[in-house]
Design an enzyme around this catalytic site. Sequence first.
Site, PDB file in Angstrom:
ATOM      1  N   LYS A 160       0.866  -1.177   0.000  1.00  9.65           N
ATOM      2  CA  LYS A 160       0.000   0.000   0.000  1.00  9.65           C
ATOM      3  C   LYS A 160       0.905   1.229   0.000  1.00  9.65           C
ATOM      4  O   LYS A 160       1.670   1.448   0.936  1.00  9.65           O
ATOM      5  CB  LYS A 160      -0.910   0.009   1.224  1.00  9.65           C
ATOM      6  N   GLY A 197      -8.512   8.308  10.172  1.00 14.13           N
ATOM      7  CA  GLY A 197      -8.884   8.294  11.580  1.00 14.13           C
ATOM      8  C   GLY A 197      -9.966   9.271  11.979  1.00 14.13           C
ATOM      9  O   GLY A 197     -10.314   9.361  13.157  1.00 14.13           O
ATOM     10  N   ALA A 237      -9.719   4.857   4.660  1.00 13.54           N
ATOM     11  CA  ALA A 237      -9.571   6.012   5.557  1.00 13.54           C
ATOM     12  C   ALA A 237     -10.886   6.736   5.801  1.00 13.54           C
ATOM     13  O   ALA A 237     -11.666   6.978   4.886  1.00 13.54           O
ATOM     14  CB  ALA A 237      -8.540   7.000   5.032  1.00 13.54           C
ATOM     15  N   GLY A 238     -11.114   7.062   7.071  1.00  8.94           N
ATOM     16  CA  GLY A 238     -12.258   7.872   7.454  1.00  8.94           C
ATOM     17  C   GLY A 238     -13.540   7.124   7.747  1.00  8.94           C
ATOM     18  O   GLY A 238     -14.520   7.719   8.199  1.00  8.94           O
ATOM     19  N   ASN A 287      -9.215   0.697  10.068  1.00  9.20           N
ATOM     20  CA  ASN A 287      -8.442   0.329  11.249  1.00  9.20           C
ATOM     21  C   ASN A 287      -9.040   0.976  12.497  1.00  9.20           C
ATOM     22  O   ASN A 287      -9.590   0.315  13.364  1.00  9.20           O
ATOM     23  CB  ASN A 287      -6.986   0.735  11.068  1.00  9.20           C
ATOM     24  N   THR A 288      -8.966   2.315  12.566  1.00  9.80           N
ATOM     25  CA  THR A 288      -9.380   3.031  13.767  1.00  9.80           C
ATOM     26  C   THR A 288     -10.833   2.777  14.133  1.00  9.80           C
ATOM     27  O   THR A 288     -11.178   2.731  15.317  1.00  9.80           O
ATOM     28  CB  THR A 288      -9.148   4.542  13.590  1.00  9.80           C
TER      29      THR A 288
END
Length: 256
Positions: free
Chosen positions: A96, A157, A183-184, A205-206
């Site tokens: 990535k 995040g 993301a997001g 992830n987050t």
Amino acid sequence: MLNIGPFTFKSRLLLGTGKFSDYDVQRKAIEVSEAEILTFAVRRMDIFDAQQPNLLEKIDIKNYTLLPNTAGAKTAEEAVRIAKLAKASGLCDMVKVEVIGDDKTLLPDPVETLKASEMLLEEGFIVLPYTSDDVVLARKLQELGVHAIMPGASPIGSGLGIVNPLNISFIIEQATVPVIVDAGVGSPADAAFAMELGADGVLLNTAVSGAKDPIKMAEAMKLGIHAGRLGFEAGRIARKRFATASSPLEGMSVVE
């Protein structure tokens, strides 16, 4: 099935391995998610030193495809060095590409991302660039020959979800390679929405590691992605300004 380069995966959920409260929670969340691709920042681990903490040490990595990322890179050259380090350690040659251009928003640098992707393709890597929702940039990356496009839903995040669904849909419509929204993403609804737009997968992830119950959230994300994909394949009804009766009016008796 999700096809990336020579790889085929049943799961459309790609899961990051960072920010978990402990290794046991991390392991259980990964198992419940049924993700087959795990991503991690090479710079967060000394992959050549067995004495150093390893984010993957509690995971049976032979059951997964590892996706190292170049987080921390500010230039194309840095990204290439990090990718080569991961490959030299015996990890998957799928990478990535992440080249951050702004420290506050953590948005990717479009010029350096394009450059890094081209350099890594020349080195024989399977390249998955993290990019903004720039439709033109996504097309240029595709023209280079990358193996997937990874547009951000919103800043890393942030949990804001998909702030520009129109651009994401444009990227998906023009794509000839998989589009993985990255993301997001903050909730299962966000993940489902990405899939309803036609995305091939979601990387997060987050949203899982930062949840009150990461294990439950991992399962929720799995189900959200599955539901969104089914909805996309089923085909939603068209939006209309006025009501349409769901019950037929023909044949109804009239009460005097």
